[in-house]
Design a protein around this motif. Structure first.
Motif, mmCIF file in Angstrom:
data_model
loop_
_atom_site.group_PDB
_atom_site.id
_atom_site.type_symbol
_atom_site.label_atom_id
_atom_site.label_comp_id
_atom_site.label_asym_id
_atom_site.label_seq_id
_atom_site.Cartn_x
_atom_site.Cartn_y
_atom_site.Cartn_z
ATOM 1 N N ALA A 94 29.670 -27.013 -12.002
ATOM 2 C CA ALA A 94 30.124 -28.042 -11.067
ATOM 3 C C ALA A 94 29.052 -28.351 -10.027
ATOM 4 O O ALA A 94 28.853 -29.504 -9.643
ATOM 5 N N GLN A 95 28.340 -27.311 -9.577
ATOM 6 C CA GLN A 95 27.273 -27.549 -8.610
ATOM 7 C C GLN A 95 26.086 -28.247 -9.271
ATOM 8 O O GLN A 95 25.382 -29.031 -8.639
ATOM 9 N N GLY A 96 25.871 -27.963 -10.566
ATOM 10 C CA GLY A 96 24.853 -28.693 -11.308
ATOM 11 C C GLY A 96 25.191 -30.170 -11.410
ATOM 12 O O GLY A 96 24.317 -31.032 -11.271
ATOM 13 N N GLU A 97 26.460 -30.474 -11.656
ATOM 14 C CA GLU A 97 26.914 -31.868 -11.659
ATOM 15 C C GLU A 97 26.668 -32.511 -10.301
ATOM 16 O O GLU A 97 26.163 -33.632 -10.203
ATOM 17 N N PHE A 98 27.055 -31.806 -9.254
ATOM 18 C CA PHE A 98 26.874 -32.307 -7.892
ATOM 19 C C PHE A 98 25.400 -32.630 -7.651
ATOM 20 O O PHE A 98 25.052 -33.681 -7.117
ATOM 21 N N ALA A 99 24.521 -31.694 -8.056
ATOM 22 C CA ALA A 99 23.089 -31.910 -7.872
ATOM 23 C C ALA A 99 22.613 -33.119 -8.662
ATOM 24 O O ALA A 99 21.790 -33.913 -8.182
ATOM 25 N N ALA A 105 35.355 -36.702 -10.700
ATOM 26 C CA ALA A 105 35.547 -35.985 -9.436
ATOM 27 C C ALA A 105 34.221 -35.829 -8.707
ATOM 28 O O ALA A 105 34.138 -36.038 -7.473
ATOM 29 N N THR A 106 33.165 -35.464 -9.433
ATOM 30 C CA THR A 106 31.852 -35.300 -8.817
ATOM 31 C C THR A 106 31.327 -36.625 -8.284
ATOM 32 O O THR A 106 30.787 -36.692 -7.169
ATOM 33 N N ALA A 107 31.463 -37.681 -9.078
ATOM 34 C CA ALA A 107 30.998 -38.990 -8.636
ATOM 35 C C ALA A 107 31.710 -39.419 -7.353
ATOM 36 O O ALA A 107 31.086 -39.959 -6.420
ATOM 37 N N THR A 108 33.008 -39.164 -7.285
ATOM 38 C CA THR A 108 33.777 -39.518 -6.094
ATOM 39 C C THR A 108 33.323 -38.702 -4.889
ATOM 40 O O THR A 108 33.200 -39.227 -3.771
ATOM 41 N N GLY A 143 30.489 -40.156 -3.118
ATOM 42 C CA GLY A 143 30.685 -41.448 -2.483
ATOM 43 C C GLY A 143 30.714 -42.640 -3.420
ATOM 44 O O GLY A 143 30.753 -43.791 -2.964
ATOM 45 N N TYR A 144 30.706 -42.389 -4.724
ATOM 46 C CA TYR A 144 30.738 -43.486 -5.685
ATOM 47 C C TYR A 144 32.173 -43.802 -6.101
ATOM 48 O O TYR A 144 33.048 -42.934 -6.081
ATOM 49 N N THR A 145 32.393 -45.035 -6.505
ATOM 50 C CA THR A 145 33.616 -45.367 -7.217
ATOM 51 C C THR A 145 33.323 -45.206 -8.712
ATOM 52 O O THR A 145 32.167 -45.269 -9.136
ATOM 53 N N THR A 146 34.371 -44.967 -9.499
ATOM 54 C CA THR A 146 34.176 -44.751 -10.931
ATOM 55 C C THR A 146 34.894 -45.836 -11.733
ATOM 56 O O THR A 146 35.931 -46.359 -11.309
#
Length: 504
Positions: free
Chosen positions: A135-140, A172-175, A178-181
């Motif tokens: 999940a932190q890799g996704e965040f990064a 969830a990560t994109a949101t 600050g992004y919309t999906t």
């Protein structure tokens, strides 16, 4: 007769003296208002009772060491004990994260080699090992996408595209960033709908998040076309590495056109997995994303390391070092640090040892046997009358069967099968995911299971289907051999109460 709880074995005054603190702790620094007025309710048992209690609990666990664990998209495979043994060598285990670089050259050399191995196997230009979980890799990864667009002054890119078969963490990560999906549908054969993708991209597109093979268990055949469409619109491609095990040594995400990738080393590279950690979500990037990688990264020293106390793990003045930490001074556009140091060192060492044990040929065999096992299992279940979600496609490392027909005919659900499998000694596959397949069983056998185990799993599913045709109520009552019977899942999630309440 159910086994007594540890509280029910408790007797006032009984204690395990060998583990008792030598002296009472000093709580004087804790404000009076925050101190307990009464001691906590704890079982009072002997050392032997405590040991037996936890030993009994351990024997109730389903784990890869004890059972077949075919969780789709989770790659629950056997972890070679050699990796654990070597990672616990005193020189690794006792190394302090603030040790001078001059005293950490062996560890840094291993991490540098791991970065290079991961670059080679994924086709990426750079790798950072610092993310401490998938999940932190996704965040990064999404943070780097955002940093890239901001560095170019492109503030209009506010949307991330996500296929409907993507992992739930992707939107969830994109949101979180600050992004919309926007969801992109897949077609009846499991591929991304190209026309829907063309209609969705534009100057607002920051990127697309997907994995290949996808969570539908099939390889995205038009991935180069997808990459061209997104890149032509100015967006970037993010690769969710959950399914990297299927293509290891065969095809590389970098060659498919991906700009950012996270790797679950606790899945693909056979390090401990499950139970909330530890994990490792290393990230790889294309050439244009190199400036934004999270730090620190291990690099080869081009100058003497800093004085002790300067930066992270500085060495003595003037000492030469082959490897050093790259930090903010080296990557001023970095998205920054994700942890105090540089990730889960013990997990990364295990991944490095696993990669060195396999070698290039071994990595290819991982993908070959994972895919062979999945296709054998898929064909066996098809021949026994089960319905495949995508009958016209070969499996990657996982595949989906749907119990839609069984649900309509005899009320046999995916949950019923999952619970009954426990009585047969198998952990259930992933159920009801992806959501677009009704009564879904997502099955991943991995490369470490043998044919006899796969055949027994097929026999169990066939037997459960036969039981359901004879007596559906019996199957719906499963499991029968576990410490607890079937629970109300919704109530357990919304009204969870696991506190022990003594009888009045």
């Amino acid at each position: 007769m159910s086994e007594p709880l540890i509280f029910e074995r408790s007797s006032p005054g009984r204690s395990a003296y060998a583990q008792r603190p030598a002296a009472a702790a000093d709580f004087s620094a804790i404000p009076e208002a925050l101190r307990r007025k009464t001691p906590p309710l704890m079982p009072e048992v002997s050392e032997l009772q405590a040991v037996r209690h936890y030993t009994r609990l351990s024997k109730r666990n389903f784990s890869i060491d004890t059972h077949f664990y075919p969780l789709g998209s989770c790659t629950m495979k056997y972890n070679p004990r050699a990796c654990n043994t070597l990672a616990m060598l005193p020189e690794f285990l006792a190394r302090h994260p603030l040790a001078p670089m001059s005293h950490s050259q062996g560890f840094l050399a291993c991490m540098y080699d791991l970065q290079e191995i991961l670059k080679d196997v994924t086709g990426m230009a750079g790798v950072s090992l610092t993310p401490m979980a998938g999940a932190q890799g996704e965040f990064a990864g999404v943070a780097m996408i955002r940093a890239y667009h901001r560095a170019r002054g492109d503030s209009a890119r506010t949307e991330i595209l996500v296929p409907d078969a993507a992992h739930g963490t992707n939107p969830a990560t994109a949101t979180m960033m600050g992004y919309t999906t926007r969801e992109i549908p897949t077609n009846s054969e499991g591929d991304v709908d190209i026309e829907a993708l063309r209609a969705a991209v534009g100057p607002h597109t920051a990127g697309i998040m997907l994995t290949n093979p996808s969570t539908l268990g099939v390889f995205e055949r038009r991935i180069k076309q997808i990459a061209g469409i997104v890149h032509d619109a100015g967006g970037l491609l993010y690769y969710d590495g959950a399914n990297l095990n299927a293509i290891l040594g065969k095809v590389r995400p970098g060659d498919m056109g991906f700009d950012v990738i996270h790797m679950n080393l606790h899945k693909t590279f056979s390090t401990p997995h499950g139970g909330g950690g530890p994990g490792a979500g290393a990230v790889g990037v294309s050439q244009r994303m190199l400036p934004f990688m999270p730090i620190p990264i291990v690099g080869k020293a081009t100058s003497p390391p800093p004085l002790a106390g300067e930066g992270q793990g500085g060495g003595a003045s003037g000492e030469a070092a082959s490897f050093r930490w790259l930090d903010e001074r080296d990557l001023p556009q970095s998205i920054g640090r994700l942890s105090t140091f540089m990730g889960n060192a013990g997990v990364l060492i295990r991944a490095y040892i696993y990669a060195r044990m396999l070698g290039r040929d071994g990595m290819q065999r991982v993908a070959e046997y994972a895919t062979l096992n999945a296709n054998y299992l898929m064909a066996s279940l098809r021949d026994k009358g089960f319905d495949l979600a995508f009958p016209g496609r070969r499996a990657s490392h996982e595949f989906i069967i749907t119990l839609k027909r069984q649900k309509q005919q005899i009320e046999l659900s995916a949950t019923d099968v999952a619970k009954r499998l426990l009585d047969y000694g198998f952990h259930a596959p992933t159920v009801y995911f992806p959501l677009l397949v009704p009564e879904c069983l997502l099955i991943e056998p991995t490369e470490t299971e043998d044919k006899q185990t796969l055949d027994l799993f097929v026999d169990a599913l066939v037997a459960i289907w036969a039981e359901a045709r004879r007596d559906i109520k019996y199957v719906k009552g499963a499991p029968y051999t576990m410490p607890v019977r079937r629970l109300d899942d919704v109530r357990a999630a919304r009204q969870l109460d696991i506190r022990y309440q003594p009888k009045p």
